[in-house]
Design an enzyme around this catalytic site. Structure first.
Site, PDB file in Angstrom:
ATOM      1  N   SER A  27       0.816  -1.209   0.000  1.00 37.40           N
ATOM      2  CA  SER A  27       0.000   0.000   0.000  1.00 37.40           C
ATOM      3  C   SER A  27       0.852   1.262   0.000  1.00 37.40           C
ATOM      4  O   SER A  27       0.688   2.146  -0.843  1.00 37.40           O
ATOM      5  CB  SER A  27      -0.919   0.002   1.227  1.00 37.40           C
ATOM      6  OG  SER A  27      -1.625   1.219   1.331  1.00 37.40           O
ATOM      7  N   GLN A  28       1.792   1.371   0.940  1.00 32.73           N
ATOM      8  CA  GLN A  28       2.647   2.551   0.999  1.00 32.73           C
ATOM      9  C   GLN A  28       3.722   2.529  -0.087  1.00 32.73           C
ATOM     10  O   GLN A  28       3.985   3.540  -0.735  1.00 32.73           O
ATOM     11  CB  GLN A  28       3.310   2.644   2.377  1.00 32.73           C
ATOM     12  CG  GLN A  28       2.376   3.088   3.494  1.00 32.73           C
ATOM     13  CD  GLN A  28       2.018   4.567   3.403  1.00 32.73           C
ATOM     14  OE1 GLN A  28       2.867   5.408   3.146  1.00 32.73           O
ATOM     15  NE2 GLN A  28       0.757   4.875   3.626  1.00 32.73           N
ATOM     16  N   HIS A 108       7.394   4.752   9.699  1.00 34.18           N
ATOM     17  CA  HIS A 108       6.903   4.484  11.056  1.00 34.18           C
ATOM     18  C   HIS A 108       8.135   4.255  11.920  1.00 34.18           C
ATOM     19  O   HIS A 108       9.092   3.608  11.495  1.00 34.18           O
ATOM     20  CB  HIS A 108       5.996   3.254  11.043  1.00 34.18           C
ATOM     21  CG  HIS A 108       5.412   2.886  12.377  1.00 34.18           C
ATOM     22  ND1 HIS A 108       5.035   3.827  13.322  1.00 34.18           N
ATOM     23  CD2 HIS A 108       5.137   1.675  12.938  1.00 34.18           C
ATOM     24  CE1 HIS A 108       4.541   3.200  14.383  1.00 34.18           C
ATOM     25  NE2 HIS A 108       4.608   1.905  14.181  1.00 34.18           N
ATOM     26  N   GLY A 134      -1.915   4.149   1.190  1.00 37.01           N
ATOM     27  CA  GLY A 134      -1.248   4.385  -0.067  1.00 37.01           C
ATOM     28  C   GLY A 134      -2.176   4.732  -1.218  1.00 37.01           C
ATOM     29  O   GLY A 134      -1.863   5.601  -2.042  1.00 37.01           O
ATOM     30  N   ASP A 191       0.973   6.660  17.504  1.00 36.16           N
ATOM     31  CA  ASP A 191       0.411   5.809  16.455  1.00 36.16           C
ATOM     32  C   ASP A 191      -0.111   4.499  17.045  1.00 36.16           C
ATOM     33  O   ASP A 191      -1.250   4.087  16.768  1.00 36.16           O
ATOM     34  CB  ASP A 191       1.476   5.529  15.395  1.00 36.16           C
ATOM     35  CG  ASP A 191       0.925   4.769  14.204  1.00 36.16           C
ATOM     36  OD1 ASP A 191       0.201   5.369  13.398  1.00 36.16           O
ATOM     37  OD2 ASP A 191       1.210   3.563  14.072  1.00 36.16           O
TER      38      ASP A 191
END
Length: 332
Positions: A27-28, A108, A134, A191
């Protein structure tokens, strides 16, 4: 007040003549790689042999090689893999090629903050953490916009670590929206806390508790699903757009009064006390140690809980009802 950076604060030229290695194409990874490429940056994608992302990345015009090959060639190495895989991939394929003057980046702070990865003193270590999945990054980038990001510097060997990180943020489009300065510790701990107590753990537990309460009281599961799960998107979208005030402006007076008078009875001081306990476990490293050990031991608890959650009545009822709403398949 938090420090924010925008396009005028970032100089893309700082990375124009460098090679960026994006490790991972999920995704990212795909969003970072494609946004950087379209910003005129030379990008390499690092994957393991046989990865399903290999052909996908090549089809998008990206050069793909093994992680070790990319780490050897890249000046900037951005790791965009699941947290639990970072250490092994770093030790095996990145560390041997992390020579003086290179930059190691993360989206992260988990593995740096909890000391799973210990980079050499001769490299910059920084973070750009987009605050969106993403697919959203790609969507808004192609519209000429960007998603906000966080920026942090753990190690500044060159004296230019933050400036280069901001250049990277500009490359993925985030300085169009704003980049907030933070630290690896703050990003990691907030987070994890948000995921566990509100965004994932908190909200799914609240939804299931509401659904079960109605079903156990004799109401139809379908009605319970609509009231406790389906309409959640309406409320979240209103808050996303204009905060709690806009949400309350948009709902009925009856709902708003119920919010004020009943909400604190459900989520009261005892819940906040448990949140503080969970935050303490995050800050002390207890959660990180537990999660890493879970992976080393074969993820038995994780997989059992995943299977149990998938079998819950709310998921079965929800699937049947969502099949009646084909437009959801195209929703992002």
């Amino acid at each position: 007040m938090a420090k924010l950076y925008y396009d005028s604060d970032a100089d893309l030229a700082l990375i124009k003549n460098k090679t960026v290695g994006v490790i991972g194409y999920g995704s990212q990874g795909h969003a970072h790689a494609l946004n950087l490429k379209e910003s005129g940056i030379r990008v390499l994608v690092g994957l393991y042999q046989g990865s399903k992302g290999w052909k996908l990345a090549e089809a998008e015009g990206l050069k793909v090689a093994t992680v070790a090959e990319v780490a050897r060639e890249a000046d900037i190495i951005m790791i965009l893999l699941p947290d639990q895989t970072h250490r092994a991939v770093y030790e095996e394929s990145i560390k041997p090629h992390l020579t003086k003057g290179k930059t190691l980046m993360f989206a992260h702070g988990f593995n740096i903050h909890f000391k799973q990865i210990l980079p050499p003193d001769s490299v910059d270590v920084s973070m750009i953490a987009p605050k969106a999945p993403g697919h959203r990054m790609r969507e808004v980038f192609k519209q000429g916009l960007g998603v906000p990001s966080l920026v942090a510097v753990h190690q500044d060997a060159s004296g230019k670590a933050k400036a280069q990180a901001l250049a990277y943020a500009k490359g993925i489009g985030s300085t169009r929206a704003g980049v907030l300065e933070t630290t690896f510790a703050e990003e990691t701990e907030t987070d994890l806390f948000g995921e566990q107590t509100v965004l994932c753990g908190g909200i799914t537990s609240l939804i299931k508790a509401g659904f079960e309460t109605l079903v156990e009281a004799g109401y139809q599961p379908e009605s319970a699903y609509f009231e406790c799960m389906h309409e959640m998107k309406l409320i979240v979208d209103l808050m996303y757009k204009g905060g709690m005030g806009y949400m309350r402006y948009s709902i009925s007076d009856t709902a708003e009064y119920g919010d004020y008078s009943r909400g604190p009875r459900v989520i009261g001081p005892e819940v906040k006390a448990r949140m503080k306990e969970i935050l303490g476990e995050i800050q002390s490293g207890q959660f990180a140690s537990e999660w890493l050990q879970e992976n080393l031991a074969g993820r038995a608890r994780f997989l059992t809980e995943r299977e149990k959650a998938a079998g819950h009545q709310i998921e079965k009822v929800g699937k049947e009802l969502r099949d009646m709403m084909p437009w959801l398949k195209d929703a992002t």
